[in-house]
Design a protein around this motif. Structure first.
Motif, PDB file in Angstrom:
ATOM      1  N   LEU A 303       0.859  -1.183   0.000  1.00 65.86           N
ATOM      2  CA  LEU A 303       0.000   0.000   0.000  1.00 65.86           C
ATOM      3  C   LEU A 303       0.897   1.235   0.000  1.00 65.86           C
ATOM      4  O   LEU A 303       1.868   1.300   0.748  1.00 65.86           O
ATOM      5  N   SER A 304       0.565   2.191  -0.852  1.00 64.69           N
ATOM      6  CA  SER A 304       1.346   3.435  -0.937  1.00 64.69           C
ATOM      7  C   SER A 304       0.649   4.543  -0.167  1.00 64.69           C
ATOM      8  O   SER A 304      -0.561   4.494   0.072  1.00 64.69           O
ATOM      9  N   PHE A 305       1.427   5.555   0.202  1.00 66.01           N
ATOM     10  CA  PHE A 305       0.850   6.691   0.925  1.00 66.01           C
ATOM     11  C   PHE A 305       1.741   7.914   0.778  1.00 66.01           C
ATOM     12  O   PHE A 305       2.925   7.800   0.448  1.00 66.01           O
ATOM     13  N   TYR A 306       1.166   9.067   1.022  1.00 62.88           N
ATOM     14  CA  TYR A 306       1.958  10.290   1.164  1.00 62.88           C
ATOM     15  C   TYR A 306       1.281  11.194   2.183  1.00 62.88           C
ATOM     16  O   TYR A 306       0.093  11.026   2.506  1.00 62.88           O
ATOM     17  N   THR A 307       2.043  12.128   2.739  1.00 68.77           N
ATOM     18  CA  THR A 307       1.528  13.040   3.759  1.00 68.77           C
ATOM     19  C   THR A 307       1.605  14.479   3.254  1.00 68.77           C
ATOM     20  O   THR A 307       2.416  14.799   2.386  1.00 68.77           O
ATOM     21  N   ILE A 308       0.774  15.329   3.823  1.00 70.10           N
ATOM     22  CA  ILE A 308       0.734  16.730   3.406  1.00 70.10           C
ATOM     23  C   ILE A 308       1.855  17.541   4.044  1.00 70.10           C
ATOM     24  O   ILE A 308       2.261  18.577   3.531  1.00 70.10           O
ATOM     25  N   TYR A 386       5.463   6.958  -0.687  1.00 71.46           N
ATOM     26  CA  TYR A 386       6.176   5.847  -0.059  1.00 71.46           C
ATOM     27  C   TYR A 386       5.277   4.619  -0.137  1.00 71.46           C
ATOM     28  O   TYR A 386       4.049   4.739  -0.195  1.00 71.46           O
ATOM     29  N   THR A 387       5.880   3.449  -0.122  1.00 64.50           N
ATOM     30  CA  THR A 387       5.118   2.204  -0.231  1.00 64.50           C
ATOM     31  C   THR A 387       5.532   1.232   0.863  1.00 64.50           C
ATOM     32  O   THR A 387       6.732   0.982   1.062  1.00 64.50           O
ATOM     33  N   SER A 418      -3.725  16.594  13.154  1.00 69.90           N
ATOM     34  CA  SER A 418      -3.384  17.639  12.176  1.00 69.90           C
ATOM     35  C   SER A 418      -2.500  17.149  11.034  1.00 69.90           C
ATOM     36  O   SER A 418      -2.048  17.944  10.221  1.00 69.90           O
ATOM     37  N   VAL A 419      -2.260  15.850  10.953  1.00 68.71           N
ATOM     38  CA  VAL A 419      -1.478  15.299   9.842  1.00 68.71           C
ATOM     39  C   VAL A 419      -2.417  14.571   8.889  1.00 68.71           C
ATOM     40  O   VAL A 419      -3.139  13.664   9.296  1.00 68.71           O
ATOM     41  N   THR A 420      -2.395  14.961   7.624  1.00 69.56           N
ATOM     42  CA  THR A 420      -3.235  14.314   6.619  1.00 69.56           C
ATOM     43  C   THR A 420      -2.418  13.269   5.865  1.00 69.56           C
ATOM     44  O   THR A 420      -1.343  13.574   5.338  1.00 69.56           O
ATOM     45  N   VAL A 421      -2.942  12.032   5.840  1.00 67.80           N
ATOM     46  CA  VAL A 421      -2.287  10.930   5.137  1.00 67.80           C
ATOM     47  C   VAL A 421      -3.219  10.459   4.022  1.00 67.80           C
ATOM     48  O   VAL A 421      -4.403  10.202   4.274  1.00 67.80           O
ATOM     49  N   ILE A 422      -2.707  10.368   2.808  1.00 70.70           N
ATOM     50  CA  ILE A 422      -3.493   9.888   1.667  1.00 70.70           C
ATOM     51  C   ILE A 422      -2.912   8.559   1.202  1.00 70.70           C
ATOM     52  O   ILE A 422      -1.709   8.466   0.902  1.00 70.70           O
ATOM     53  N   PHE A 423      -3.749   7.524   1.171  1.00 68.41           N
ATOM     54  CA  PHE A 423      -3.317   6.193   0.750  1.00 68.41           C
ATOM     55  C   PHE A 423      -3.633   5.978  -0.722  1.00 68.41           C
ATOM     56  O   PHE A 423      -4.627   6.498  -1.240  1.00 68.41           O
ATOM     57  N   GLN A 424      -2.782   5.179  -1.388  1.00 66.54           N
ATOM     58  CA  GLN A 424      -2.994   4.831  -2.794  1.00 66.54           C
ATOM     59  C   GLN A 424      -2.721   3.349  -2.994  1.00 66.54           C
ATOM     60  O   GLN A 424      -1.896   2.750  -2.287  1.00 66.54           O
ATOM     61  N   ASN A 425      -3.404   2.761  -3.980  1.00 62.56           N
ATOM     62  CA  ASN A 425      -3.138   1.370  -4.317  1.00 62.56           C
ATOM     63  C   ASN A 425      -1.732   1.235  -4.887  1.00 62.56           C
ATOM     64  O   ASN A 425      -1.215   2.149  -5.534  1.00 62.56           O
ATOM     65  N   SER A 426      -1.128   0.084  -4.639  1.00 61.28           N
ATOM     66  CA  SER A 426       0.218  -0.177  -5.144  1.00 61.28           C
ATOM     67  C   SER A 426       0.184  -1.360  -6.111  1.00 61.28           C
ATOM     68  O   SER A 426      -0.474  -2.372  -5.844  1.00 61.28           O
ATOM     69  N   SER A 427       0.910  -1.221  -7.211  1.00 58.95           N
ATOM     70  CA  SER A 427       0.977  -2.307  -8.196  1.00 58.95           C
ATOM     71  C   SER A 427       1.732  -3.513  -7.649  1.00 58.95           C
ATOM     72  O   SER A 427       1.653  -4.609  -8.221  1.00 58.95           O
ATOM     73  N   ILE A 435      -6.625   0.134  -0.921  1.00 63.18           N
ATOM     74  CA  ILE A 435      -7.029   1.253  -0.068  1.00 63.18           C
ATOM     75  C   ILE A 435      -8.304   0.952   0.701  1.00 63.18           C
ATOM     76  O   ILE A 435      -8.599   1.618   1.699  1.00 63.18           O
ATOM     77  N   ARG A 436      -9.078  -0.040   0.285  1.00 59.89           N
ATOM     78  CA  ARG A 436     -10.341  -0.350   0.948  1.00 59.89           C
ATOM     79  C   ARG A 436     -10.226  -1.454   1.998  1.00 59.89           C
ATOM     80  O   ARG A 436     -11.019  -1.515   2.936  1.00 59.89           O
ATOM     81  N   GLN A 437      -9.257  -2.329   1.847  1.00 60.59           N
ATOM     82  CA  GLN A 437      -9.146  -3.454   2.774  1.00 60.59           C
ATOM     83  C   GLN A 437      -7.687  -3.894   2.866  1.00 60.59           C
ATOM     84  O   GLN A 437      -6.827  -3.404   2.143  1.00 60.59           O
ATOM     85  N   GLY A 438      -7.423  -4.850   3.782  1.00 59.86           N
ATOM     86  CA  GLY A 438      -6.092  -5.441   3.809  1.00 59.86           C
ATOM     87  C   GLY A 438      -5.406  -5.429   5.152  1.00 59.86           C
ATOM     88  O   GLY A 438      -6.025  -5.230   6.198  1.00 59.86           O
ATOM     89  N   GLN A 439      -4.104  -5.653   5.110  1.00 64.12           N
ATOM     90  CA  GLN A 439      -3.300  -5.886   6.303  1.00 64.12           C
ATOM     91  C   GLN A 439      -2.827  -4.619   7.008  1.00 64.12           C
ATOM     92  O   GLN A 439      -2.475  -4.661   8.169  1.00 64.12           O
TER      93      GLN A 439
END
Length: 447
Positions: A303-308, A386-387, A418-427, A435-439
């Motif tokens: 799972l990938s993610f980035y922060t603001i 980051y992944t 106050s920290v925003t984290v956005i998750f993205q699907n990873s290939s 992003i909807r389910q998992g470990q």
């Protein structure tokens, strides 16, 4: 005999020592020296004996082998400030404010009035704030006030972002800029620090009446350039601003670009700065409200993610494995979970390894989730992807099926402290995590 009361005409009547001293000064009683103050040489009468008693400088001026005769010119102190100095000399009292503290401090240093200098330092300590921290650091450096300097440095480390936004920060001398930039502990991103440094170089050109071009900025900054950790600066900002400014040469620019593709950089510091002091605390960015048991799937969970904003990643929360030993002919087994964190160029930047002991009586008890703490904290730069990659496998035996706690209905965007984290699907994910389910139940952050 008359009973009429005779009123005293003695000006000393009812006055304290300090009041008497000030009365003689203001009314020029027994004054024996004329001091001409400021550029307009305003005459001020005083007493040599009292000035000499309170100040070694005045004593030398009046009593030394090269003693002054006649009027004394003091062009570098204005009359308002000198009145305050005389009041301190005559009464031991000081009236220090934001408007006069710098001028009073200058005069106290000049005439070796140690206690008045300490009073100024106390005032500066008590009024320290983000708006003036940079200015006070410069004052502390100029007047060798070590305690104030340490306090200012600590305050700036704790409040770096706000302190560097003050109007005075870009006017700081090189020595003070070096004190700030050499630190490994600051509460702002390297990109923000770089932006400030660019503004500082431009202002220094302006102060020195020089054109703010790359050559002049580089000459003014000199060795300070190598305190900026350009390898940690956002590449978009670096490309659009720093690389085009002319402050760095072509070899330096190339080395910074190469560092973002994994090549070692020997020109600039590579170690990310760490958050400082009391503002650092633990926060968990949770993705799920609940976890459910589900048959495990072989492969990689990613799972990938980035922060603001810039933060530190301490660990990752994963769903725990589970073995129902009553349904299987095995009394114990172990499971290895290996976590890797990859940067936006797929470099391996952090990891964690855990062996779960799952057994009938002797096995360890786990909840639905487990915190996999990284071997070392990872600085997460704002808006960089980051992944997290997780692999799990049974060891010691291959005949055991295991379940895992899995989250569902996950959120793509999480706001935690106050920290925003956005998750993205990873290939890279081929075991059902998205992003909807998992470990991956959440991230453990240091803010």
């Amino acid at each position: 005999m008359s009973n009429t009361k005779v009123e005293s005409t003695d000006w000393r009547e009812g006055k304290s020592l300090s009041e008497c001293m000030m009365y003689t000064l203001k009314n020029e009683i027994k004054c024996d020296v004329t001091l001409r103050i400021g550029e307009d040489k305003t005459p001020v009468m005083a007493h040599k004996y009292i000035l000499s008693t309170r100040s070694q400088v005045f004593h030398t001026m009046f009593e030394g082998p090269m003693s002054e005769t006649g009027d004394i010119d003091i062009p570098d102190i204005d009359t308002k400030t000198f009145d305050l100095i005389l009041e301190y000399i005559y009464t031991d009292s000081s009236n220090i404010s934001n408007d006069n503290v710098e001028n009073v401090l200058y005069a106290a240093e000049k005439y070796m009035l140690t206690n008045l200098k300490k009073a100024c330092e106390t005032f500066l300590k008590e009024t320290l704030s983000s708006d003036v921290a940079a200015k006070y650091l410069d004052i502390a450096y100029q007047y060798h006030m070590d305690e104030l300097k340490k306090l200012c440095v600590s305050y700036i480390k704790e409040n770096t972002r706000n302190c560097l936004q003050s109007d005075y920060a870009v006017k700081l001398p090189k020595e003070c800029i070096a004190i700030i930039m050499i630190s490994d502990y600051l509460t702002c991103s390297e990109t923000e620090l770089c932006m400030f440094f660019m503004r500082w170089m431009e202002m220094q050109c302006q102060i020195n009446n020089r054109e703010p071009n790359g050559e002049n900025m580089r000459e003014i900054a000199n060795k300070l350039l190598y305190l900026v950790r350009f390898t940690e600066v956002d590449m978009t900002y670096f490309s659009e601003n720093v690389s085009k400014s002319g402050g760095l040469n072509s070899n330096e620019i190339i080395s910074i670009y190469q560092s973002h593709f994994g090549e070692k950089n020997d020109l600039f510091p590579n170690q990310p700065r760490k958050p400082y002091g009391k503002k650092r605390f633990r926060s968990i960015a949770n993705r799920f409200s609940d976890m459910h048991l589900k048959r495990s799937t072989k492969g990689l969970h990613a799972l990938s993610f980035y922060t603001i904003r810039d933060v530190w990643l301490t660990g990752v929360v994963i769903g725990c494995p589970f073995v129902d030993w009553r349904k299987q002919s095995v009394s114990s087994c172990a499971l290895k979970a290996e976590l890797k964190v990859l940067s936006n160029n797929n470099s391996h930047v952090a990891s964690s390894l855990k062996k779960f002991q799952l057994a009938e009586e002797n096995g360890e008890m786990y909840g639905k989730c487990y915190d996999m703490i990284l071997s070392s904290k990872l600085r997460i730069s704002a808006n960089k992807l980051y992944t997290c990659v997780l692999s799990m496998e049974i060891i010691k035996t291959t005949s055991v099926e295991y379940m895992c706690y899995v989250g569902t209905s996950g959120t793509q965007l999480t706001i935690s402290d106050s920290v925003t984290v956005i998750f993205q699907n990873s290939s890279r994910s081929n075991a059902g995590t998205n992003i909807r389910q998992g470990q991956f139940a959440g991230l453990i952050l240091d803010i």
